[in-house]
Scaffold this motif. Structure first.
Motif: not given
Length: 190
Positions: A28-52
């Protein structure tokens, strides 16, 4: 930076290398994305991607256009999100029940079509039904429409639905591509 976040970074790079070719033709052309886990021990690039992706808190959900750049970003943050292809019914329910828009940098419920016309009227979107149509069909003003909408604040589903495991959905976990099964999860969290 902790060793766990470094390990997260290495795993992220390996996921992108291994599975780049499998997501080249989305259903499909459309996606729905849900964040289901927190940011404990997350790399800064991963955090930046989630913010984007505008997924700053747990149980935030956003509509995205399924293109190669988006799919690559989702591969990078896959242990923290789940995604799939929503149907028209769920798009409509999310916009009508949980939809809020940005008006003068304030979060405003979408109860008045005048607010929508002021914000998106120049793009031909003047009412709630136009927002639903633009999102469901991934129309020419999809980007403007989705950036007007705040991320959807979803409820935590009943106990037992999310297993707190960062394994892919196809392997019995919660994260990653659920394809059409995302509709069941949206209905539980709405």
């Amino acid at each position: 930076m902790s060793a766990v976040s470094e390990l997260d970074f290495v795993r992220m790079k390996n996921r992108v290398k291994l599975r780049k070719s499998t997501l080249s033709n989305p259903e499909s052309k459309l996606l729905f994305v849900i964040r289901i886990h927190g940011s404990k021990d997350m790399h800064p690039r991963t955090r930046k991607t989630l913010h984007l992706l505008r997924l700053r808190q747990i149980f935030d959900g956003v509509f995205l256009k399924a293109n190669q750049a988006t799919l690559n970003m989702l591969l990078r943050v896959e242990p923290f999100v789940t995604y799939g292809y929503p149907n028209l019914k769920n798009v409509k329910e999310l916009v009508y029940k949980k939809g809020t828009g940005k008006v003068d940098k304030q979060r405003v419920p979408l109860t008045d079509n005048n607010l929508i016309e002021q914000a998106l009227g120049s793009h031909g979107v003047i009412c709630l039904e136009d927002i639903v149509h633009e999102i469901a069909t991934v129309g020419p003003h999809f980007k403007e429409t989705t950036s007007f909408l705040y991320p959807f604040k979803l409820k935590k589903p009943e106990d037992g639905v999310l297993h707190k495991k960062k394994r892919p959905y196809k392997d019995g976990g919660d994260t990653g591509n659920r394809e059409d099964k995302i509709n069941d999860l949206i209905s539980m969290m709405n």
